[in-house]
Design an enzyme around this catalytic site. Structure first.
Site, mmCIF file in Angstrom:
data_model
loop_
_atom_site.group_PDB
_atom_site.id
_atom_site.type_symbol
_atom_site.label_atom_id
_atom_site.label_comp_id
_atom_site.label_asym_id
_atom_site.label_seq_id
_atom_site.Cartn_x
_atom_site.Cartn_y
_atom_site.Cartn_z
ATOM 1 N N HIS A 33 -0.485 6.566 7.702
ATOM 2 C CA HIS A 33 0.360 5.458 8.161
ATOM 3 C C HIS A 33 1.830 5.700 7.781
ATOM 4 O O HIS A 33 2.712 5.683 8.641
ATOM 5 C CB HIS A 33 -0.154 4.150 7.560
ATOM 6 N N GLU A 34 2.074 5.931 6.507
ATOM 7 C CA GLU A 34 3.483 6.093 6.078
ATOM 8 C C GLU A 34 4.107 7.330 6.713
ATOM 9 O O GLU A 34 5.282 7.330 7.069
ATOM 10 C CB GLU A 34 3.588 6.147 4.553
ATOM 11 N N MET A 94 5.160 2.573 1.314
ATOM 12 C CA MET A 94 6.460 2.285 1.929
ATOM 13 C C MET A 94 7.036 3.611 2.396
ATOM 14 O O MET A 94 7.143 4.567 1.626
ATOM 15 C CB MET A 94 7.380 1.591 0.912
ATOM 16 N N GLU A 95 7.436 3.601 3.669
ATOM 17 C CA GLU A 95 7.776 4.836 4.368
ATOM 18 C C GLU A 95 9.178 5.354 4.069
ATOM 19 O O GLU A 95 9.871 5.801 4.981
ATOM 20 C CB GLU A 95 7.606 4.604 5.869
ATOM 21 N N ASN A 96 9.634 5.305 2.838
ATOM 22 C CA ASN A 96 10.979 5.772 2.547
ATOM 23 C C ASN A 96 11.105 7.232 3.002
ATOM 24 O O ASN A 96 10.271 8.064 2.670
ATOM 25 C CB ASN A 96 11.277 5.602 1.065
ATOM 26 N N LYS A 150 -1.623 -7.234 -0.579
ATOM 27 C CA LYS A 150 -2.736 -7.349 0.366
ATOM 28 C C LYS A 150 -4.074 -7.475 -0.374
ATOM 29 O O LYS A 150 -5.009 -8.102 0.113
ATOM 30 C CB LYS A 150 -2.742 -6.092 1.258
ATOM 31 N N TYR A 159 0.986 -5.386 13.201
ATOM 32 C CA TYR A 159 0.193 -4.184 12.949
ATOM 33 C C TYR A 159 -0.924 -4.015 13.978
ATOM 34 O O TYR A 159 -0.955 -3.077 14.759
ATOM 35 C CB TYR A 159 -0.450 -4.260 11.552
ATOM 36 N N GLU A 206 5.593 -1.235 13.099
ATOM 37 C CA GLU A 206 4.244 -1.241 12.523
ATOM 38 C C GLU A 206 3.126 -1.047 13.555
ATOM 39 O O GLU A 206 2.122 -0.410 13.254
ATOM 40 C CB GLU A 206 4.026 -2.526 11.717
ATOM 41 N N GLY A 230 0.853 -1.187 0.000
ATOM 42 C CA GLY A 230 0.000 0.000 0.000
ATOM 43 C C GLY A 230 0.885 1.231 0.000
ATOM 44 O O GLY A 230 0.678 2.188 -0.734
ATOM 45 N N HIS A 285 5.298 6.686 10.206
ATOM 46 C CA HIS A 285 6.598 6.003 10.259
ATOM 47 C C HIS A 285 7.759 6.992 10.375
ATOM 48 O O HIS A 285 8.865 6.606 10.753
ATOM 49 C CB HIS A 285 6.814 5.167 8.997
HETATM 50 N N1 BES Z 1 6.643 -0.768 5.948
HETATM 51 C C1 BES Z 1 5.408 -1.225 5.406
HETATM 52 C C2 BES Z 1 5.550 -1.957 4.109
HETATM 53 C C3 BES Z 1 6.386 -3.203 4.182
HETATM 54 C C4 BES Z 1 6.257 -4.087 5.212
HETATM 55 C C5 BES Z 1 7.254 -3.492 3.162
HETATM 56 C C6 BES Z 1 7.038 -5.237 5.253
HETATM 57 C C7 BES Z 1 8.017 -4.634 3.190
HETATM 58 C C8 BES Z 1 7.914 -5.512 4.254
HETATM 59 C C9 BES Z 1 4.422 -0.087 5.202
HETATM 60 O O1 BES Z 1 4.555 0.952 6.101
HETATM 61 C C10 BES Z 1 3.056 -0.632 5.430
HETATM 62 O O2 BES Z 1 2.801 -1.055 6.515
HETATM 63 N N2 BES Z 1 2.219 -0.607 4.426
HETATM 64 C C11 BES Z 1 0.848 -1.035 4.543
HETATM 65 C C12 BES Z 1 -0.011 0.188 4.690
HETATM 66 C C13 BES Z 1 -1.219 0.017 5.508
HETATM 67 C C14 BES Z 1 -1.026 -0.639 6.828
HETATM 68 C C15 BES Z 1 -1.883 1.368 5.677
HETATM 69 C C16 BES Z 1 0.495 -1.795 3.295
HETATM 70 O O3 BES Z 1 1.306 -1.831 2.384
HETATM 71 O O4 BES Z 1 -0.561 -2.376 3.249
HETATM 72 ZN ZN ZN Z 2 3.874 0.403 8.009
#
Ligand code: BES
Ligand code: ZN
Length: 646
Positions: free
Chosen positions: A335-336, A310-312, A596, A421, A358, A308, A339
């Site tokens: 969310h991002e 990525m918090e770069n 997802k 999460y 998370e 969804g 982070h």
């Molecule tokens: N840091 C994650 C994405 C991630 C997790 C990448 C594990 C690789 C390995 C990101 O912050 C995240 O949690 N994304 C969620 C967003 C949602 C919870 C709002 C996503 O991608 O679904």
């Molecule tokens: Zn996250």
């Protein structure tokens, strides 16, 4: 599975620590022996001997060959003067040369010239998950710092990279992006790929004229698309937050320190959808302290992006599936952004501690959503999150329901469930409810200050919590209760669960509709997206084709612009084998790569022989457009390999 090389001196230290840990808290003991909470089992790097402080990248992004070629110069602190081997992480990389700055060995050279001396190196046997340790021999030195330069090239199989061809992007221009979390950085940079190590970085990136490169760093949004770009990341970040994307990107400002990068056809809609970003930053700053990364920009990714978001740092990568037109899915931005405090500022030391990233972020996401869009919206989202958690709790084995999960000998991606999460979020909500908001917010602000730009493990968090919350306000929550949250499966009986009244009318409407007492077109005139998702997710296992046809006709669910509603709808479509919607399902699976959203659909298709046919056929078509990690995940669902015993 063998873990290949472990510097033996480290193993000794690890062993001693592990025994201590096992005695003091819930550290688990499995077949692999006692676990050392401070040891990163997903990296070969000998961090007790060397620590990277800075990286200098010089990269050429070649779309013709689908390779990144270049060099990285690592500035390292030698912690142990006796150590003469530097061990780095790599995976699917061609290492061309390894050099050391001559001044590090010979003393100052004439005219301040940098002279590089080649050093012997070898790659260890690759592990399917961790890749190959790169072992570099160095002469002994008392200087304490080293500069090591590595010339290298990525392979097309590098799993953190997705190369999109002209046909696969909105602008019909090529696109490349990296997704380094959790252990993908080593597939495009040889480095100490562990979140225990933080480094600043600089980069020069060369690519085709007309394309723009962006990184998780300071850059100039107004720079011409000349093909040559420079970046500086002055804040120390873990390797998984080093990110690069290259494409036909435009930029539009959305506030004094915010903006969006996207391909031209998306830029306007993106800027509109994400117009509240500055308000979100301010809301979070008010609760949890200053935003410490100067700018916060958003990069709209191609639809194949597996997450969804990525918090770069300074530049969140965001799936285009959240651009709906009504801001209904902007919790991904909250969310991002969150982070930037939880994870990027204070982050997990190993992937066992992923919940520190998370869980905290999910909790803060709710707080931002409540502050900017109101408590009712935040509560609905929290309830939906809790439902996902319940589904996972019913599926996952007890050991995988633990926040501080033991991921030894496993892919750290296995920990990417709703446990870190949503259970993490519930734990923080519990502390919030028990200690009161004022005290809990002050605690979190203190936590972010205390550990700013550092990494910590679950045990360090517990000590900090004990001292700064449990002991400060005694008699409210015990250490044993905290340990249950972090080290036991399931949920504690006194968990504080999210509630909302806004799903009650939805339940009532669903009941009436199912009983044939309410026509489809009378449904949900004033419902928001979260209520639609709840409506669809709460359906009984079987519906008649006529009922589905009626719903689709009234609300155009098969073509919903909202990918979350689409996801819930297609789950019903598959469960009921509702054929008229299958062509739309196929389009959905072919355009969206967010794991997802698509993995549960493939899983559901695989439950029947006819569905299996569809899954295999659609996957064959969709596959070239998916990210390598998505391909791997869908392959495991659609065409699982036989378990092989090593
Ligand atoms: N840091 C994650 C994405 C991630 C997790 C990448 C594990 C690789 C390995 C990101 O912050 C995240 O949690 N994304 C969620 C967003 C949602 C919870 C709002 C996503 O991608 O679904
Ligand atoms: Zn996250």
């Amino acid at each position: 599975m063998s873990r290949g090389l472990h510097p033996s001196s480290h193993l000794l230290a690890a062993g001693a620590l592990a025994i201590f840990a096992a005695l003091t808290c819930g550290a688990s003991t499995t077949d692999s022996g006692p676990l050392d909470p401070a040891f990163d089992y997903h990296s070969y790097a000998n961090v007790d001997q060397f620590r990277t402080t800075h990286l200098d990248l010089n990269l050429r992004v070649d779309f013709g060959f689908k390779t990144i070629t270049g060099s990285v110069t690592l500035e390292l602190k030698r912690l142990d003067p006796r150590s003469t081997q530097l061990v780095l992480d790599t995976k699917d990389l061609m290492i061309l040369d390894v050099m050391q700055k001559a001044t590090d060995v010979l003393g100052a050279t004439a005219k301040n010239q940098t002279i590089w001396v080649s050093r012997p190196f070898h790659l260890e046997k690759p592990d399917p998950i961790l890749g190959s340790a790169l072992v570099i021999d160095l002469p002994p030195s008392k200087k304490g710092t080293e500069s090591i330069k590595i010339d290298y090239e990525t392979l097309e199989s590098s799993s953190a990279l997705q190369w999109l061809t002209e046909k696969q992007t909105a602008r019909h221009k090529p696109f490349l992006y990296t997704e380094s979390e959790p252990i993908g950085a080593r597939t495009w940079i040889p480095l100490q790929d562990t979140p225990q190590v933080r480094a600043t970085y600089k980069a020069k990136v060369h690519t085709d004229q007309g394309l723009r490169a962006v990184m998780s760093a300071e850059s100039d949004p107004k720079a011409k698309a000349s093909g040559d770009y420079s970046f500086v990341m002055p804040e120390a970040v873990p390797s998984y937050l080093i990110a690069l994307a290259v494409g036909a990107l435009e930029f539009q400002e959305t506030g004094p320190r915010t903006g969006v990068y996207a391909e031209k056809p998306m830029i306007k809609a993106a800027a509109k959808e994400f117009a509240d970003t500055e308000s979100m930053i301010q809301a979070n700053e008010k609760m949890f302290g200053p935003y410490r990364w100067s700018r916060y920009d958003i990069l709209v990714m191609p639809a194949s992006f597996p997450e969804g978001g990525m918090e770069n740092p300074r530049l969140s990568f965001i799936t285009p599936t959240v651009i709906v037109g009504d801001k209904s899915l902007v919790s991904v931005i909250a969310h991002e952004l969150a982070h930037s405090w939880a994870g990027n500022l204070v982050g997990n030391a190993t992937w066992r501690d992923f919940w520190l990233n998370e869980g905290f972020t999910d909790y803060m996401e709710s707080r931002i959503m409540a502050a900017v869009y109101g408590e009712p919206r935040a509560s609905m989202e929290a309830v939906l999150g809790f439902k996902s958690l319940q589904t996972d709790l019913a599926k996952l084995k007890p050991a995988d329901q633990i926040l501080a999960i033991d991921l030894r000998d496993r892919d750290p991606g296995d920990g990417f469930t709703y446990i870190p999460y949503e259970k993490g979020r519930l734990f923080l909500s519990y502390l919030d409810a028990k200690f009161g908001r004022e005290h809990f917010d002050a605690f979190l602000r203190g936590y972010f200050d205390h550990f700013a730009f550092k990494s910590l493990d679950s045990e360090q968090f517990i000590s900090y919590l004990q001292e700064n919350l449990l002991d400060r306000y005694p008699g409210i929550v015990t250490r044993a209760q905290v340990n249950t949250w972090i080290f036991s499966p399931g949920l504690p009986a006194d968990a504080v669960l999210p509630v909302t009244t806004l799903f009650q009318p939805v339940d009532a409407a669903r009941d009436a509709w199912l009983a044939g007492k309410l026509q489809s077109k009378k449904l949900g005139a004033d419902w928001v997206a979260q209520q639609w998702v709840y409506f669809l997710d709460g359906m009984p296992p079987t519906l008649a084709a006529a009922q589905l046809a009626d719903l689709d006709k009234a609300f155009g669910l098969s073509k919903s612009p909202n990918a979350e509603i689409g996801h819930s709808w297609f789950k019903l479509v598959i469960a009921n084998n509702y054929q008229p919607a299958f062509p739309h399902l196929e389009d959905y699976l072919k355009t969206i790569g967010r794991r997802k959203l698509i993995e549960p659909l493939y899983e559901s298709l695989m439950k029947t022989p006819a569905g299996t046919e569809v899954a295999k056929r659609v996957f064959a078509k969709a596959r070239p457009g998916y990210h390598p990690e998505t391909v791997k995940a869908i392959e495991a669902i659609v065409a699982p390999k036989e378990e092989t015993s090593e």
